[in-house]
Design a protein around this motif. Sequence first.
Motif, PDB file in Angstrom:
ATOM      1  N   GLY A   1       0.795  -1.224   0.000  1.00  7.90           N
ATOM      2  CA  GLY A   1       0.000   0.000   0.000  1.00  7.90           C
ATOM      3  C   GLY A   1       0.829   1.277   0.000  1.00  7.90           C
ATOM      4  O   GLY A   1       0.305   2.356   0.317  1.00  7.90           O
ATOM      5  N   ASN A   2       2.110   1.209  -0.367  1.00  4.71           N
ATOM      6  CA  ASN A   2       2.946   2.406  -0.324  1.00  4.71           C
ATOM      7  C   ASN A   2       2.588   3.360  -1.462  1.00  4.71           C
ATOM      8  O   ASN A   2       1.996   2.970  -2.469  1.00  4.71           O
ATOM      9  N   GLU A   3       2.964   4.614  -1.245  1.00  4.97           N
ATOM     10  CA  GLU A   3       2.692   5.680  -2.215  1.00  4.97           C
ATOM     11  C   GLU A   3       4.010   6.375  -2.558  1.00  4.97           C
ATOM     12  O   GLU A   3       4.795   6.696  -1.669  1.00  4.97           O
ATOM     13  N   THR A   4       4.244   6.593  -3.852  1.00  9.32           N
ATOM     14  CA  THR A   4       5.463   7.262  -4.290  1.00  9.32           C
ATOM     15  C   THR A   4       5.291   8.774  -4.133  1.00  9.32           C
ATOM     16  O   THR A   4       4.407   9.388  -4.754  1.00  9.32           O
ATOM     17  N   VAL A   5       6.107   9.358  -3.254  1.00  6.89           N
ATOM     18  CA  VAL A   5       6.045  10.797  -2.995  1.00  6.89           C
ATOM     19  C   VAL A   5       6.973  11.553  -3.945  1.00  6.89           C
ATOM     20  O   VAL A   5       6.662  12.656  -4.406  1.00  6.89           O
ATOM     21  N   TYR A   6       8.118  10.949  -4.228  1.00 13.30           N
ATOM     22  CA  TYR A   6       9.075  11.584  -5.142  1.00 13.30           C
ATOM     23  C   TYR A   6       9.811  10.492  -5.922  1.00 13.30           C
ATOM     24  O   TYR A   6      10.202   9.463  -5.379  1.00 13.30           O
ATOM     25  N   ASP A   7       9.970  10.781  -7.210  1.00 13.52           N
ATOM     26  CA  ASP A   7      10.728   9.906  -8.106  1.00 13.52           C
ATOM     27  C   ASP A   7      11.528  10.819  -9.036  1.00 13.52           C
ATOM     28  O   ASP A   7      11.020  11.868  -9.468  1.00 13.52           O
ATOM     29  N   GLN A   8      12.728  10.431  -9.328  1.00  8.58           N
ATOM     30  CA  GLN A   8      13.594  11.267 -10.169  1.00  8.58           C
ATOM     31  C   GLN A   8      13.010  11.491 -11.560  1.00  8.58           C
ATOM     32  O   GLN A   8      13.338  12.470 -12.218  1.00  8.58           O
ATOM     33  N   THR A   9      12.175  10.617 -12.018  1.00  9.12           N
ATOM     34  CA  THR A   9      11.628  10.739 -13.371  1.00  9.12           C
ATOM     35  C   THR A   9      10.174  11.186 -13.389  1.00  9.12           C
ATOM     36  O   THR A   9       9.607  11.379 -14.460  1.00  9.12           O
ATOM     37  N   GLY A  10       9.537  11.308 -12.239  1.00  6.99           N
ATOM     38  CA  GLY A  10       8.126  11.670 -12.213  1.00  6.99           C
ATOM     39  C   GLY A  10       7.915  13.176 -12.066  1.00  6.99           C
ATOM     40  O   GLY A  10       8.853  13.978 -11.999  1.00  6.99           O
TER      41      GLY A  10
END
Length: 239
Positions: free
Chosen positions: A49-58
Amino acid sequence: GAQTSPDFELQQPQDKVSVTAGETLTLTCTMSRSSLPGPVKWLKGWGSGNETVYDQTGDFPRVTRVVSKSNTDFSIRIKDVRPEDAGTYYCVKFHKSVGGLDVFRRGKGTVVSLHDRALVPSMVAAAVVLCSLLLLGLFVTLCMYRRMRRGEAESQCLARLAAVGSFLPTPLRCCAGTPGTPSGEILDAETSHLPSQQSSKEDNDIHYADLQPLPAAPRHSRSPGAACSEYASIRVAAK
């Protein structure tokens, strides 16, 4: 908070962070240089159930890097923090594999909590109300104390007046013609203290004088015109 390998180290030093809604949240993450291919991400929660808060490509409008384009500092800022932003954040280093991306290292996690901005004004208001009630209670107590002291003072004053009044001289009158009492020994108490030339000789012969209650006279022996009295002056001739 460091996780190490022969050529890699990841540090996420913050255990807990508390912010107010609307402020900017800063999350710190640093790591050593590595030639291992794969991105670095910030995840909220862990597991399925994790959520991506920051991604280098997003594209993440509210999230920016503290040091842009750094290969060792992956600290981020989250602007305009909202209540739904509360949770545990992980800094994660991934590496590429044949099947996709695998977790290589992750930080120990930073717990983020929010406190309501209205909490501080409400606490101040409560403190002001409490102080006002305390002052009011102190004022009422002081007024009651002063009133009690004033009542005690008035009571003491009335008691003194009553005590003094009980010793005020009262005119005493004697009546002539009381049976059993010689007329020469009965004086008027109102005039007995005045000097008299005629009685000066008699006064020299007085040994002492005192006021004593007269014996009760029978009702039938009192003359109609005689004035009744309770006290008489008694003279005793000096020997």
